[in-house]
Design a protein around this motif. Sequence first.
Motif, PDB file in Angstrom:
ATOM      1  N   LEU A   4      -5.397  -1.504   0.205  1.00  0.00           N
ATOM      2  CA  LEU A   4      -6.071  -0.417  -0.503  1.00  0.00           C
ATOM      3  C   LEU A   4      -6.165   0.856   0.323  1.00  0.00           C
ATOM      4  O   LEU A   4      -5.820   1.936  -0.126  1.00  0.00           O
ATOM      5  CB  LEU A   4      -7.471  -0.880  -0.919  1.00  0.00           C
ATOM      6  N   SER A   5      -6.630   0.703   1.579  1.00  0.00           N
ATOM      7  CA  SER A   5      -6.810   1.911   2.377  1.00  0.00           C
ATOM      8  C   SER A   5      -5.458   2.552   2.670  1.00  0.00           C
ATOM      9  O   SER A   5      -5.333   3.774   2.663  1.00  0.00           O
ATOM     10  CB  SER A   5      -7.550   1.588   3.666  1.00  0.00           C
ATOM     11  N   THR A   6      -4.430   1.723   2.901  1.00  0.00           N
ATOM     12  CA  THR A   6      -3.095   2.282   3.140  1.00  0.00           C
ATOM     13  C   THR A   6      -2.629   3.064   1.921  1.00  0.00           C
ATOM     14  O   THR A   6      -2.084   4.165   2.050  1.00  0.00           O
ATOM     15  CB  THR A   6      -2.093   1.163   3.442  1.00  0.00           C
ATOM     16  N   ALA A   7      -2.866   2.509   0.728  1.00  0.00           N
ATOM     17  CA  ALA A   7      -2.455   3.211  -0.492  1.00  0.00           C
ATOM     18  C   ALA A   7      -3.135   4.571  -0.562  1.00  0.00           C
ATOM     19  O   ALA A   7      -2.509   5.581  -0.880  1.00  0.00           O
ATOM     20  CB  ALA A   7      -2.807   2.376  -1.719  1.00  0.00           C
ATOM     21  N   ARG A   8      -4.417   4.615  -0.229  1.00  0.00           N
ATOM     22  CA  ARG A   8      -5.146   5.894  -0.288  1.00  0.00           C
ATOM     23  C   ARG A   8      -4.602   6.890   0.725  1.00  0.00           C
ATOM     24  O   ARG A   8      -4.378   8.061   0.413  1.00  0.00           O
ATOM     25  CB  ARG A   8      -6.638   5.660  -0.003  1.00  0.00           C
ATOM     26  N   ILE A   9      -4.395   6.405   1.978  1.00  0.00           N
ATOM     27  CA  ILE A   9      -3.890   7.304   3.027  1.00  0.00           C
ATOM     28  C   ILE A   9      -2.531   7.863   2.631  1.00  0.00           C
ATOM     29  O   ILE A   9      -2.283   9.065   2.704  1.00  0.00           O
ATOM     30  CB  ILE A   9      -3.765   6.550   4.373  1.00  0.00           C
ATOM     31  N   VAL A  10      -1.644   6.970   2.176  1.00  0.00           N
ATOM     32  CA  VAL A  10      -0.277   7.394   1.851  1.00  0.00           C
ATOM     33  C   VAL A  10      -0.280   8.363   0.676  1.00  0.00           C
ATOM     34  O   VAL A  10       0.413   9.376   0.687  1.00  0.00           O
ATOM     35  CB  VAL A  10       0.614   6.172   1.565  1.00  0.00           C
ATOM     36  N   ARG A  11      -1.103   8.087  -0.325  1.00  0.00           N
ATOM     37  CA  ARG A  11      -1.154   8.986  -1.487  1.00  0.00           C
ATOM     38  C   ARG A  11      -1.608  10.378  -1.060  1.00  0.00           C
ATOM     39  O   ARG A  11      -0.998  11.376  -1.444  1.00  0.00           O
ATOM     40  CB  ARG A  11      -2.111   8.428  -2.540  1.00  0.00           C
ATOM     41  N   ALA A  12      -2.680  10.435  -0.257  1.00  0.00           N
ATOM     42  CA  ALA A  12      -3.185  11.736   0.174  1.00  0.00           C
ATOM     43  C   ALA A  12      -2.111  12.494   0.953  1.00  0.00           C
ATOM     44  O   ALA A  12      -1.902  13.699   0.763  1.00  0.00           O
ATOM     45  CB  ALA A  12      -4.435  11.555   1.034  1.00  0.00           C
ATOM     46  N   GLU A  13      -1.401  11.759   1.810  1.00  0.00           N
ATOM     47  CA  GLU A  13      -0.355  12.388   2.621  1.00  0.00           C
ATOM     48  C   GLU A  13       0.777  12.914   1.726  1.00  0.00           C
ATOM     49  O   GLU A  13       1.243  14.027   1.906  1.00  0.00           O
ATOM     50  CB  GLU A  13       0.161  11.332   3.604  1.00  0.00           C
ATOM     51  N   VAL A  14       1.176  12.086   0.746  1.00  0.00           N
ATOM     52  CA  VAL A  14       2.250  12.509  -0.163  1.00  0.00           C
ATOM     53  C   VAL A  14       1.816  13.738  -0.958  1.00  0.00           C
ATOM     54  O   VAL A  14       2.566  14.693  -1.115  1.00  0.00           O
ATOM     55  CB  VAL A  14       2.635  11.360  -1.121  1.00  0.00           C
ATOM     56  N   GLY A  20       0.821  -1.211   0.000  1.00  0.00           N
ATOM     57  CA  GLY A  20       0.000   0.000   0.000  1.00  0.00           C
ATOM     58  C   GLY A  20       0.850   1.253   0.000  1.00  0.00           C
ATOM     59  O   GLY A  20       0.576   2.204  -0.738  1.00  0.00           O
ATOM     60  N   THR A  21       1.917   1.253   0.824  1.00  0.00           N
ATOM     61  CA  THR A  21       2.786   2.427   0.882  1.00  0.00           C
ATOM     62  C   THR A  21       3.476   2.645  -0.457  1.00  0.00           C
ATOM     63  O   THR A  21       3.552   3.779  -0.948  1.00  0.00           O
ATOM     64  CB  THR A  21       3.845   2.263   1.992  1.00  0.00           C
ATOM     65  N   ALA A  22       3.951   1.559  -1.058  1.00  0.00           N
ATOM     66  CA  ALA A  22       4.639   1.686  -2.340  1.00  0.00           C
ATOM     67  C   ALA A  22       3.694   2.247  -3.391  1.00  0.00           C
ATOM     68  O   ALA A  22       4.027   3.217  -4.089  1.00  0.00           O
ATOM     69  CB  ALA A  22       5.195   0.332  -2.780  1.00  0.00           C
ATOM     70  N   VAL A  23       2.498   1.666  -3.493  1.00  0.00           N
ATOM     71  CA  VAL A  23       1.549   2.120  -4.518  1.00  0.00           C
ATOM     72  C   VAL A  23       1.136   3.568  -4.250  1.00  0.00           C
ATOM     73  O   VAL A  23       1.149   4.417  -5.146  1.00  0.00           O
ATOM     74  CB  VAL A  23       0.306   1.196  -4.548  1.00  0.00           C
TER      75      VAL A  23
END
Lengths: 230, 317, 275
Positions: C144-154, C86-89
Amino acid sequence: MLELRGITAGYDPRDPVVRDVYLTVADGEAVGLLGPSGCGKSTLARVAALLHRPTAGTVVIDGEPARGWRHRAPREQRTAFGVVFQQPRQSADPRLRLRDLIAEPLRASGRSRAEAAARVGELAAAVGLSEELLARRPHEVSDGQLQRACLARALVPRPRWLICDEMTAMLDASTTAALVAVVEDYRRESGAGLLVVGHDAALLDRWCDRTVRWSTLVPNKEDASPRKAT
Amino acid sequence: MTVLDVRDLSVRFRMRGGREIAAVTEASFRLGPGECLALVGESGCGKSVLASALLGLLPGNARTEGSALLGDLDLLAADERTLARTVRGRRVGLVPQSPAAHLTPVRTVRSQLEETVRELTGVRGRVLRTAAEAAAERAAFPAGHLDRYPHQLSGGLAQRAATALALVGDAPLLLADEPTTGLDRDLVDRTVDELRRHADAGRALLMITHDLAAAQRIADRVAVMYAGRIVEVADATAFFGAPGPRHPYARGLLDALPERAFTPIPGMPPELGDLPEGCAFAARCPRAAAGCRAVPDLADGVACHHPHPAAEEASRA
Amino acid sequence: MGNRITRLRASGLVVAAVVLAVLVVPLAFPLDEQAVDLAAKLRQPGLSHPFGTDEVGRDLLLRCVYGLRVSLLVGVVAALVATVVGTAVGALAGALGGWADRALMRLVDLFSSVPHLLLGIFVVALFRPGVWPVIASVAVTHWLSTARIVRAEVLSLRTRPYIDAAVSGGASRWRVAVRHLLPGVLPQAGLAAVLMIPHAIWHESALSFLGLGLPTHQASLGNMVNSARGSLLAGDWWPTLFPGLFIIVPTLAVAGLAGAWRERLDPRRRSELTL
C-alpha cells in the motif's frame, strides 16, 4: 497555416486563463506573442502545440483541425510541432545523456540508431555542442548548454512549426543571440512557421516578423488575472 | 570612503577525485556609499559564487583566498557566529534572486516583517507594528497588502516585500543577486529603480546580474566577469555609451543584445574546472594573438593584451 | 560524517556476513528439524554449543542461522512481491488518472483501513502453516505505502515539461511510461523495497511468535523466541537472547544501508529508521 480559433483554456474550467483567443501563424512566418508573466500565454503555447486540451476552440493545421490532444493527437500532427520551454532543467529527462536526449524523438518514432546518430551529429554541430558535451548528463552541463540540447531535440523531427515558450528567459545575451540564430537558420532552410512567446519586447521585435501583444488578444483585460494584486 | 573593499578574492571548490574548480580568481573591486556597482557576466561565470563568499554562505568544500573588508571586518575570515549575529541583515542586506521562494509561504508579509524588525532592532510591543509598517513603506510595499500571504502577491510586490526585509537592518551594503530574473521588463525597471533609490539614500549597492539592460539603467560602474575573473571595470556611461567597453568579451556581450547587433560571441565559455592556459577568452576572441597565451593582468580597468582604446585615446585617434 | 561512514561500513559488513552465513552454513551443517537430544537440553553457551541448546537439546547457533535463512527468504520475497504490486498499482493510477486512479486508490484505502497485522493474520489463517502463506500475508499488507509513494512520484513527474517534450516528439503512452516515468520512480520503489525487508522479517517473527506463521517444528526466529518463553521464566536467558539478536541486528543493518541510500537520493532528507 497554423490557426488558433476561439481558444479558451486553463486548469480550472470555471476560471480559464485563456479566453476566446484567435491567432494565426502563416507558413514561414515568425510571430511573437508578448505578455507579462502569468498571463496565460504559456498555456496558449501548449494548446498550439497540441499539448493541452482547450475547453473551447480548435487548432487548425494547414486547413485540418487537430484530431486530439497529447496522446490522442495522431503522431504526424504532434510531431509537426517542435517545442522549447523556459527552463531547460525541467525540460530534460535527468537520466538521459545529451546525445540520447536529442535523439529521443527519432527513437520514439522507431528510427534506427545509426540514422538517429547521423541527425544528432548534424544538429549538435548547428547548436554548437561538442562530442564531449553530448556524452554528459543534464546535471553536468550549464543552463545554456542544456537549452542548446533542448532546441536540437525540438528540431530533430524537422517540425513544420516551432513553438518557443520563453526559450531565452534564463539565458545571457550571447547565448540568447546564438539560439535565435539557430532557430532562424532552421526557419529559412525549412520554411517552418514560428511562434515565440516572451515578455521581452526588444527581443521579440528584433526576432519576429510581427509581435502580437497579449492585451490585444484577450477580450477583457481586467478578467485576465483577477486574483493577483499589483 | 569605502564600504566594501574586495582584494584578490579567489574561491576554489575541491571536487571528488581531487578535481579543483576555479570559481573566482583574484577578484578586486571597491564600493563606496551611494554607489551602485553592477557585476555582469554569463551564468556560470562565478558571479553568484562571489556573492555567496561575501555572505559566508559557501559550501564546505570551498576554499577562499584574499580579503573582503566591510569596514574593518574581513568577511572571508569572520566565523559563522559573527556573520550570523552581526553581518547578515545588519551590515549586509540581501535582495534575493527569487523573492517568492525567499518568503515563508505560510506567514503573512506583516508577520515576517515584524519578526525581522524584532530580531534586528529589538523593538517590541505596540511600536513593533508601526516599525514594520515603516519598513514596508521604505520599500514602497503598500500597507494594504501587509496581511497577504506570499502566494497572493504579484512578482513585483513579492520583490518589494523581500527588499523591505533586506532594508530592515539599515545595512550600509545591499547585495542584490540576480534580483530581476524572470521578471517582465517594466517590472525589472521598477525593481532596479527602487534599488537605485536605496543607493541614492547612501547605501552601497552591489548588483549581480546577467541582465545588461538592468545594469545600464542603474549602475554607476560595471564589472565584467568571465571564467571567474573580473576582466573589466568601467564607468557605466562610458561602458554602455561611447566609446564602449574595452575588453573584447564585454564588447561581444553588448553586441549580442537584440537592441544592438544581435550577434552571439562564437563558442561557449570554458569550464571553470578546466580553464585553458593564458587568457580564458582567447579561443573566442577576434583580437587574439600569440601574446594571449599569458594571463593578462587587470591594469587600468581592463585585463586584456589587446583592449579597445579607452575614452581619451579614442578621442585622440 | 566519519560516524556515518562507520555506521554504513558496519551495516554493510553485517549484511555481507548474514548473506554468507545463510548460504554457506546449511551446506556444511545440515539440520535435522526433528532431532531431539533430551540429554543435552538447556545447556549454557559453551565450546560445543556457542549459543547453548534449547529445551529439547538442539544447538541454538545452527537453528538461529537456519531461522535467519527463513526470515531472509520471507523478507526479501515478500518485499519484492509487495514492491512489484505497489509499483504497478501506483504507476497505473498515476499514469492513467481519472476514474482508474480513483478506483485504485480507493482499493488502497480499503486495505489500509484494516490494521495490517490483523489482515496478515487473516491471510495466514486461510492456509496451512508454511513459508508461502506468510510471504503472501506480508506482501498483501505491505504494497500500500509503495503504491502511494509511486503514484505521488508519477503525478509530479507527469507535469514536467520533459514529458510534454516527449509527447510532442511523438512518444507513445507506453514509451513515456517505460522510458521517462518508470525510471524516475524506480529509485524510490527500490528504496521502499529495501526498507520493507526488515519490516517483513519482523512480521514473519511476529506471526510465528503468535503461533500463526511457520510450522512450529521449523527453525524460525519467531518460533524460537516463542518456545523459549517457558525457559526464560526459569532464568535460562540464552534461548531468548540469541534468536532475538538475530532478528534485531540484521534488520538494523539492512535499515542502515537503506538509510544511506535514501540520503544519496535526497541529501536534504535525513535518514530516519522506519521499522
